[in-house]
Structures are given as structure tokens and as C-alpha cells.
Design an enzyme around this catalytic site. Structure first.
Site, PDB file in Angstrom:
ATOM      1  N   PHE A  22     -38.924   2.296  -7.881  1.00 25.43           N
ATOM      2  CA  PHE A  22     -39.430   1.897  -9.192  1.00 25.43           C
ATOM      3  C   PHE A  22     -40.918   1.601  -9.080  1.00 25.43           C
ATOM      4  CE2 PHE A  22     -37.528   0.554 -13.337  1.00 25.43           C
ATOM      5  CZ  PHE A  22     -36.458   1.430 -13.333  1.00 25.43           C
TER       6      PHE A  22
ATOM      7  N   GLN B 123     -46.571  -5.259 -22.868  1.00 24.42           N
ATOM      8  CA  GLN B 123     -46.418  -4.085 -22.006  1.00 24.42           C
ATOM      9  C   GLN B 123     -46.174  -2.807 -22.799  1.00 24.42           C
ATOM     10  OE1 GLN B 123     -42.919  -3.514 -19.050  1.00 24.42           O
ATOM     11  NE2 GLN B 123     -44.783  -3.691 -17.858  1.00 24.42           N
TER      12      GLN B 123
ATOM     13  N   HIS C 227     -44.941   0.846 -22.164  1.00 29.25           N
ATOM     14  CA  HIS C 227     -44.216   1.602 -21.142  1.00 29.25           C
ATOM     15  C   HIS C 227     -44.759   3.029 -21.129  1.00 29.25           C
ATOM     16  CE1 HIS C 227     -40.934   3.577 -19.039  1.00 29.25           C
ATOM     17  NE2 HIS C 227     -40.372   2.405 -18.791  1.00 29.25           N
TER      18      HIS C 227
ATOM     19  N   LEU D 266     -37.104   4.922 -25.418  1.00 29.62           N
ATOM     20  CA  LEU D 266     -37.467   4.838 -24.010  1.00 29.62           C
ATOM     21  C   LEU D 266     -36.845   5.952 -23.168  1.00 29.62           C
ATOM     22  CD1 LEU D 266     -38.835   2.885 -21.870  1.00 29.62           C
ATOM     23  CD2 LEU D 266     -36.506   2.212 -21.339  1.00 29.62           C
TER      24      LEU D 266
ATOM     25  N   GLU E   6     -37.949   4.462 -16.536  1.00 28.63           N
ATOM     26  CA  GLU E   6     -38.795   4.647 -15.361  1.00 28.63           C
ATOM     27  C   GLU E   6     -37.982   5.226 -14.201  1.00 28.63           C
ATOM     28  OE1 GLU E   6     -41.693   1.527 -14.812  1.00 28.63           O
ATOM     29  OE2 GLU E   6     -41.169   1.365 -12.703  1.00 28.63           O
TER      30      GLU E   6
ATOM     31  N   ARG F  10     -46.919  -0.207 -14.475  1.00 30.02           N
ATOM     32  CA  ARG F  10     -46.868   0.375 -15.827  1.00 30.02           C
ATOM     33  C   ARG F  10     -48.210   0.317 -16.550  1.00 30.02           C
ATOM     34  NH1 ARG F  10     -40.871  -1.777 -17.724  1.00 30.02           N
ATOM     35  NH2 ARG F  10     -39.767  -0.246 -16.457  1.00 30.02           N
TER      36      ARG F  10
ATOM     37  N   HIS G 111     -43.172  -1.977 -25.294  1.00 27.78           N
ATOM     38  CA  HIS G 111     -41.873  -2.109 -24.623  1.00 27.78           C
ATOM     39  C   HIS G 111     -41.447  -3.548 -24.358  1.00 27.78           C
ATOM     40  CE1 HIS G 111     -38.559  -1.087 -22.038  1.00 27.78           C
ATOM     41  NE2 HIS G 111     -39.107  -1.617 -20.968  1.00 27.78           N
TER      42      HIS G 111
ATOM     43  N   ARG H  25     -45.435  -6.828 -16.161  1.00 24.26           N
ATOM     44  CA  ARG H  25     -44.127  -6.934 -15.512  1.00 24.26           C
ATOM     45  C   ARG H  25     -43.810  -5.661 -14.749  1.00 24.26           C
ATOM     46  NH1 ARG H  25     -38.960  -5.034 -16.856  1.00 24.26           N
ATOM     47  NH2 ARG H  25     -39.436  -4.450 -19.003  1.00 24.26           N
TER      48      ARG H  25
HETATM   49  C1  LIG Z   1     -34.804   0.210 -23.972  1.00 25.17           C
HETATM   50  C2  LIG Z   1     -35.018  -0.875 -22.941  1.00 25.17           C
HETATM   51  C3  LIG Z   1     -34.742  -0.633 -21.609  1.00 25.17           C
HETATM   52  C4  LIG Z   1     -34.953  -1.623 -20.643  1.00 25.17           C
HETATM   53  N1  LIG Z   1     -34.657  -1.361 -19.331  1.00 25.17           N
HETATM   54  C5  LIG Z   1     -34.809  -2.344 -18.407  1.00 25.17           C
HETATM   55  C6  LIG Z   1     -34.436  -2.130 -17.050  1.00 25.17           C
HETATM   56  O1  LIG Z   1     -33.940  -1.077 -16.673  1.00 25.17           O
HETATM   57  N2  LIG Z   1     -34.622  -3.137 -16.164  1.00 25.17           N
HETATM   58  C7  LIG Z   1     -35.153  -4.344 -16.542  1.00 25.17           C
HETATM   59  O2  LIG Z   1     -35.280  -5.229 -15.691  1.00 25.17           O
HETATM   60  N3  LIG Z   1     -35.489  -4.575 -17.826  1.00 25.17           N
HETATM   61  C8  LIG Z   1     -35.319  -3.616 -18.769  1.00 25.17           C
HETATM   62  N4  LIG Z   1     -35.664  -3.871 -20.076  1.00 25.17           N
HETATM   63  C9  LIG Z   1     -36.050  -5.231 -20.469  1.00 25.17           C
HETATM   64  C10 LIG Z   1     -34.803  -6.111 -20.537  1.00 25.17           C
HETATM   65  O3  LIG Z   1     -33.708  -5.342 -20.932  1.00 25.17           O
HETATM   66  C11 LIG Z   1     -34.958  -7.265 -21.520  1.00 25.17           C
HETATM   67  O4  LIG Z   1     -36.156  -7.939 -21.302  1.00 25.17           O
HETATM   68  C12 LIG Z   1     -33.807  -8.252 -21.348  1.00 25.17           C
HETATM   69  O5  LIG Z   1     -32.566  -7.582 -21.393  1.00 25.17           O
HETATM   70  C13 LIG Z   1     -33.849  -9.343 -22.390  1.00 25.17           C
HETATM   71  O6  LIG Z   1     -32.681 -10.108 -22.281  1.00 25.17           O
HETATM   72  P1  LIG Z   1     -32.513 -11.465 -23.060  1.00 25.17           P
HETATM   73  O7  LIG Z   1     -31.199 -12.016 -22.664  1.00 25.17           O
HETATM   74  O8  LIG Z   1     -33.714 -12.299 -22.861  1.00 25.17           O
HETATM   75  O9  LIG Z   1     -32.519 -11.049 -24.615  1.00 25.17           O
HETATM   76  P2  LIG Z   1     -31.664  -9.980 -25.438  1.00 25.17           P
HETATM   77  O10 LIG Z   1     -30.772  -9.157 -24.618  1.00 25.17           O
HETATM   78  O11 LIG Z   1     -32.642  -9.294 -26.318  1.00 25.17           O
HETATM   79  O12 LIG Z   1     -30.731 -10.913 -26.312  1.00 25.17           O
HETATM   80  C14 LIG Z   1     -31.223 -11.734 -27.346  1.00 25.17           C
HETATM   81  C15 LIG Z   1     -30.071 -12.446 -27.989  1.00 25.17           C
HETATM   82  O13 LIG Z   1     -30.560 -13.409 -28.926  1.00 25.17           O
HETATM   83  C16 LIG Z   1     -29.838 -13.313 -30.123  1.00 25.17           C
HETATM   84  N5  LIG Z   1     -30.698 -13.814 -31.204  1.00 25.17           N
HETATM   85  C17 LIG Z   1     -31.989 -13.511 -31.450  1.00 25.17           C
HETATM   86  N6  LIG Z   1     -32.431 -14.188 -32.533  1.00 25.17           N
HETATM   87  C18 LIG Z   1     -31.400 -14.943 -32.968  1.00 25.17           C
HETATM   88  C19 LIG Z   1     -31.226 -15.855 -34.053  1.00 25.17           C
HETATM   89  N7  LIG Z   1     -32.201 -16.119 -34.929  1.00 25.17           N
HETATM   90  N8  LIG Z   1     -30.007 -16.438 -34.206  1.00 25.17           N
HETATM   91  C20 LIG Z   1     -28.989 -16.165 -33.341  1.00 25.17           C
HETATM   92  N9  LIG Z   1     -29.104 -15.314 -32.308  1.00 25.17           N
HETATM   93  C21 LIG Z   1     -30.293 -14.715 -32.131  1.00 25.17           C
HETATM   94  C22 LIG Z   1     -29.486 -11.854 -30.226  1.00 25.17           C
HETATM   95  O14 LIG Z   1     -28.380 -11.664 -31.091  1.00 25.17           O
HETATM   96  C23 LIG Z   1     -29.135 -11.544 -28.770  1.00 25.17           C
HETATM   97  O15 LIG Z   1     -27.807 -11.938 -28.490  1.00 25.17           O
HETATM   98  C24 LIG Z   1     -35.458  -2.890 -21.046  1.00 25.17           C
HETATM   99  C25 LIG Z   1     -35.720  -3.138 -22.382  1.00 25.17           C
HETATM  100  C26 LIG Z   1     -35.526  -2.142 -23.320  1.00 25.17           C
HETATM  101  C27 LIG Z   1     -35.879  -2.448 -24.757  1.00 25.17           C
END
Ligand SMILES: Cc1cc2nc3c(=O)[nH]c(=O)nc-3n(C[C@H](O)[C@H](O)[C@H](O)COP(=O)(O)OP(=O)(O)OC[C@H]3O[C@@H](n4cnc5c(N)ncnc54)[C@H](O)[C@@H]3O)c2cc1C
Length: 564
Positions: free
Chosen positions: A113, A229, A231, A241, A244, A275, A342, A377
Site C-alpha cells: 500500500f 485527503q 485520493h 473510488l 489503492e 496519497r 476521500h 493519512r
Molecule cells: C470508498 C471508501 C473506501 C475506503 N477504503 C478504506 C480502506 O481500504 N482502508 C482504510 O483503512 N480506510 C478506508 N476508507 C476509510 C474508512 O473506511 C473510514 O474512515 C472508516 O470506515 C470510518 O469509520 P467510522 O466508524 O468512523 O464511521 P462510519 O463507518 O462512516 O460510520 C458512521 C456512523 O455514524 C452514524 N451517524 C452519523 N451521523 C449520525 C447521526 N446524526 N445520528 C445517528 N447516527 C449517525 C452512521 O449511521 C454510521 O453508523 C475508505 C473510505 C471510503 C469512503
């Protein structure tokens, strides 16, 4: 009124990991999500998760790569913790059922990566987030006696007591529109990022920065907000997306003359530089007229150099994305990509246990800024961040809960939010549409607060955000009902996005240097003497972001020039 030791807002990887850790310590937990938990944006994570698992690897090497990737803005104490704890966390995931990819010898396979000095990314094909999230969700269901799930509930505000501690939240049940106040000894924000402030973005429609704005409004400082960031590989047509992992498997980046231009920008790491470096290189090629496609706004990602069998096995999801969303068979021809928004490195400022400046309020995952990512990141470090700091926040909050009486959140905040929603529903059709304002916000941010930035453009962006904030006050909604009224919640989300966008722009104007994802054309060099510090943004009075600074924690790696 529902009352729990710990209320977790968000059920992506950070929230679910926090819930399981807190329950394991004996706390009663409520976990709330505005969508079904397995539809959280974590489900879209593709490429994998970093950990120094290989016998040839060492967590210090992972930590150094992360520090360098952050352009020396990451806090090294937090980075050390994350990288040291990574292998155990990944093995724990495997033990509870994640089917990580294995090699012929039966060992966990690791892929290359960006910005990493060796292969360090564990993965499940290119659906790693989905695999992780579903396994954690099974565990949540298993612990149903101590973890209450509130699915499709939308949090509108945090509740603070007179002493300024967080003691709960107000939420609306999306299915029927009724609102309730939840009391809790501790609240953990795990509500994800704010990608929807930009258009296009790789982020899901639900990534609207709710938690960042809620904490900001409650008085918690935000940190590193200028660090957005881009991407390197998102589809030109719609910003989707392309992981990577594709470059990790060996794909090339080509300009209009078919040249592997990364040779000029990062002769050692080539396509696998960090990135920020790759995105800038692509944008330079495009700006200087060497882009591909009808308007020259793209770059070719050539995956045909990866053996087809391997592509079909390890990158099957992007084979589908290429076909369905760009009409391209990536096993036979290059696909047109460009840098796209991203991830937000900044967020609610926390310590290494997830605690914010507000007693009783924690944050973990993309909503938070610990700061392990600093200015940039590394790919596959975010899933790791959500799990390590989700767990730590859950454990710490559970410990804090043991010595506390259950607080009783008053209903003032609920009445306020009910009135606000009522007022939005009652607006006449004279204002603008929510979607119009959101569109203008996203395109403005993507124009002026992107890979290359300069003062005048940033000021234009700020003026636009201020105007849109005014216009949002009278924006109307069509749906006046109570059942699944996403329209009215869209208005609330728009206000959150505008707060986040303003914090991003103000911080970007403030940082008068180029570091990590922030490249200022008017200040092209990194300036450690003046800017080796975090920018904190707090809400000053009614609605004005105030700027202050905090030091970067340096443990063993002194800042040096960054070359890939
Ligand atoms: C397309 C894509 C691919 C990625 N690939 C990778 C990867 O391969 N490796 C890596 O390390 N990172 C990757 N990332 C980044 C990583 O996936 C995210 O940063 C990470 O999953 C975020 O997790 P989280 O638990 O913080 O939030 P999220 O998974 O975004 O969850 C947020 C939660 O909050 C809830 N929520 C939000 N607002 C409210 C509200 N007002 N009331 C109630 N609930 C609410 C939502 O319903 C959800 O359950 C990727 C991101 C994207 C977009």
C-alpha cells in the site's frame, strides 16, 4: 427515559468496536445509527487494514511510515500506540471470524500500500470493510443483553449539564418521527467523516459531518481540519473510488503520452508514494496539459499489467465498478481516474483514550482527530484507527462510568430540537432547495479547497459558505410528514456540513505553508519553524470559528525532508 452507562452515536467500525469493548468491561451500552449499522460508510472500505504482522516487519517501521506520511504533523505518542496495538487487533478480528486472505503457505497474506516501506496490509479481496463490519455486527447481536441497538435513529444534539459535562443526546426515530432524550454517563461520538461537504466525493451520502458539528457546537475544539485527503484514483465520471489496492497489486498511472509520470515525482515509490504526493503529481500532469480523455481532466490507471487471474481474485469489486460505472473492463483496458475527495484527517480533538475537552464526551474513528494521520493519512490506516481508538474509547468510558451515578438529562434540548424541526417543516417555498445549496457547497469546496489552494480562492470559498449558511436558514423541504422524512433531516445535515466546511476553510486560510494534503500555491514550502503545530478551531460566541494552536507531540522521529 432510556439511560445507559454509555451511549454511542454511530455504528460503523469505530462505534461497534467501542460498544463491544465497553460491554466487555461490564458497561450497559446503547449504540445508535441513522442508517442500519451495516450500511455505515465503513462497509465501503476496500483495500485493507495495516498491521506489522509479518515476522520481517516491526511496529516501529509502521509508525515511522505513518509519521512520514503525516508530513510530521501526526502526534507520535498516538501513532506509536496505534501501530504497536495493530497486530493484536487484526488477530483478534480473525479470531472472531474475519476471513482474511491467505497465501499458498496458509499465512495471512499482505498487500503493498502507499507510503509503506513493506507489504503490511491485511485484506479480504477488495471488500475488507464489509467483511469486518459484518463480523462485528454478529458480535453486537450476540451481546444483545447488554447492548441496546437503536437503528435508524438520528441524533440531533448532545445534552450537556450545567457544569458542562456531556450527559446524553437527543434523537429522532426516523421510522415514525418521534423524538427522545437519552441519558448516559458517557457519550462516544463515532459518527464518521464529512466527505459530503465536497462534490464529488468517494464518501457515502450519510457522511455529513454530524458529529464534528455537534461537538463543535457543544464547545469542543476541532483539530487539523484543513487536512482533506484527495485520493489519487477516483472515477472521472462520478468520484467513485478505485481502491489503492489496484496500485498495490502493481497497476500503473499513465499520462496522455503513455508515460509513467510518477518517475518524475517519486522515483523510488512510484505509484505507491503517499496519497498527497500522487494526487498532486496527477493534478500537475492534468494542469500542464498531459491529461487524458476528451477534456484532458483524467489520468489512466492501467490494471492490465496485473495478471488477470489475480485481478479477478483480489480486485473483483473494482472489476464490477469499472464495468457498471465507467463501461470499462479493467482487465483489458486502462480506466480514467483523477484525484477526488476521500477523507478528512481532522475532526474532534481527542487524547489517546478518545476523551475530548468536554467531560463525558468521547470521539473515535473518522469523526475524531487523535491525531494519528496529521497532514496525510496512509491508505489502510483508517480502518486501524477506527478499531484501536474505538476500543480504547469504549474501555476508557466504561471505566469512567463505574464511579458515577446515572445523570438525568433534562428535556430542554429535545424541546429546542422539536421546535427547530417544526420550523423547518413550516418554511414557505420562497427559499432555495436544500439540494441546490448542498450542490453549490460541494462544487465550491472542490474548486477552491482541493489539491492546490491559494488565499484568494480560499477567501471566495469562505464567503460562499457564509452566504450558504444564510440561505440554509430559509431553505424549504417538500416532505411534511413524520414517517421516514429524510427531507427534514437533510436540512439538519446541511447545517452540519456548513459548519464543517467553514472550519475546513478557516483552517486552510490560517495555515500559510504547504504540508501533507494542504498545498498552498502562495506558500509552496513546508515551514517547520512557524507551522509545525496543529490548528484548533473552536466556536466563538454564536457562529464564528476561533483559531488557536496546539503543539505536535514528537517522541522519536525528528522532522526531515520527505522523499518517496
Ligand atoms: C470508498 C471508501 C473506501 C475506503 N477504503 C478504506 C480502506 O481500504 N482502508 C482504510 O483503512 N480506510 C478506508 N476508507 C476509510 C474508512 O473506511 C473510514 O474512515 C472508516 O470506515 C470510518 O469509520 P467510522 O466508524 O468512523 O464511521 P462510519 O463507518 O462512516 O460510520 C458512521 C456512523 O455514524 C452514524 N451517524 C452519523 N451521523 C449520525 C447521526 N446524526 N445520528 C445517528 N447516527 C449517525 C452512521 O449511521 C454510521 O453508523 C475508505 C473510505 C471510503 C469512503
Amino acid at each position: 427515559m432510556p439511560a445507559h452507562d454509555i451511549l454511542i452515536i454511530g455504528a460503523g467500525l469505530a462505534g461497534q468496536r467501542a460498544a463491544l469493548a465497553a460491554a466487555r468491561k461490564g458497561a450497559t451500552v446503547a449504540i445508535m445509527s441513522k442508517v442500519h449499522p451495516v450500511r455505515s460508510h465503513s462497509v465501503a472500505a476496500a483495500g485493507g487494514i495495516n498491521a506489522a504482522i509479518s515476522p520481517a516487519d516491526d511496529w516501529r517501521s509502521h509508525a515511522y511510515d505513518t509519521v512520514k506520511g503525516s508530513d510530521f504533523l501526526g502526534d507520535q505518542d498516538a501513532i506509536e500506540i496505534m501501530c504497536r496495538e495493530a497486530p493484536d487487533e487484526v488477530l483478534h478480528l480473525e479470531h472472531i471470524g474475519v476471513t482474511f486472505h491467505r497465501n499458498e503457505k496458509g499465512e495471512m497474506d499482505l498487500r503493498a500500500f502507499g507510503g509503506a516501506s513493506m507489504k503490511r496490509t491485511a485484506y479480504v479481496a477488495d471488500i475488507t470493510g464489509q467483511a469486518l463490519l459484518h463480523v462485528l455486527y454478529e458480535q453486537l447481536m450476540k451481546h444483545h443483553e447488554v447492548i441496546d441497538r437503536y437503528e435508524e435513529w438520528f441524533v440531533t444534539s448532545l445534552v450537556l449539564d450545567d457544569a458542562g459535562s456531556c450527559i446524553g443526546a437527543v434523537a429522532r426515530n426516523i421510522r415514525d418521527g418521534h423524538m427522545e432524550t437519552f441519558s448516559a454517563k458517557n457519550v462516544i461520538l463515532a459518527s464518521g467523516g464529512a466527505g459530503q461537504c465536497f462534490k464529488p466525493t468517494t464518501n457515502a451520502l450519510i457522511c455529513t459531518g454530524d458529529g464534528i458539528a455537534q461537538a463543535y457546537r457543544a464547545g469542543a475544539p476541532l483539530m487539523d481540519m484543513e487536512m482533506i485527503q484527495y485520493h489519487p484514483t477516483t472515477l472521472v465520471e462520478n468520484g467513485f473510488l478505485i481502491t489503492e489496492g489496484a496500485r498495490g497489486e502493481g497497476a500503473h498511472l499513465l499520462n496522455a503520452s503513455g508515460e509513467r509520470f510518477m518517475e518524475k515525482y517519486a522515483p523510488n515509490k512510484m505509484e505507491l508514494a503517499s496519497r498527497d504526493v500522487v494526487s498532486r503529481a496527477e493534478q500537475t500532469e492534468i494542469n500542464e496539459g498531459r491529461g487524458v480523455g476528451p477534456d484532458g481532466v483524467g489520468i489512466y490507471l492501467d490494471i492490465t499489467v496485473v495478471p488477470k487471474k489475480r485481478t479477478l481474485e483480489a480486485l473483483r469489486e473494482i472489476v464490477n465498478i469499472g464495468k457498471d460505472f465507467a463501461g470499462v473492463d479493467i482487465t483489458r483496458e486502462p480506466i480514467m481516474i483523477r484525484p477526488g475527495m476521500h477523507y478528512i484527517m481532522g475532526g474532534v480533538k481527542t487524547d489517546v483514550d478518545g476523551a475530548t475537552s468536554i467531560p463525558g464526551l468521547y470521539a473515535a474513528g473518522e469523526v475524531a482527530c487523535v491525531s494519528v494521520h496529521g497532514g496525510n493519512r496512509l491508505g489502510a490506516n483508517s480502518l486501524l484507527d477506527t478499531l484501536i481508538f474505538g476500543r480504547r474509547a469504549g474501555e476508557h468510558a466504561a471505566d469512567r462510568a463505574t464511579s458515577m451515578a446515572m445523570p438525568q438529562a433534562g428535556t430542554g434540548a429535545q424541546r429546542h430540537d422539536e421546535q427547530l424541526l417544526g420550523e423547518i417543516l413550516a418554511r414557505p417555498k420562497t427559499g432555495r432547495r436544500i439540494s441546490e445549496i448542498k450542490d453549490e457547497l460541494g462544487t465550491t469546496m472542490n474548486r477552491y479547497v482541493a489539491v492546490y489552494r491559494e488565499e484568494e480562492g480560499l477567501r471566495t470559498a469562505h464567503e460562499t459558505v457564509r452566504r450558504l449558511k444564510d440561505e440554509a436558514q430559509t431553505a424549504y423541504v417538500d416532505d411534511k410528514g413524520t414517517i421516514f422524512n429524510q427531507d427534514v433531516l437533510g436540512a439538519v445535515e446541511l447545517d452540519y456540513m456548513l459548519d464543517c466546511a467553514e472550519a475546513i476553510v478557516v483552517a486552510a486560510i490560517e495555515r500559510k505553508e504547504s504540508r501533507g494534503a494542504q498545498f498552498r500555491v502562495d506558500y509552496p514550502g513546508r515551514n517547520d519553524a512557524e507551522w509545525l503545530k496543529h490548528i484548533d478551531i473552536s466556536r466563538d460566541g454564536d457562529d464564528t470559528p476561533a483559531v488557536s494552536y496546539s503543539p505536535v507531540t514528537i517522541t522519536q522521529w525528528q522532522p526531515e525532508e520527505r522523499k518517496y
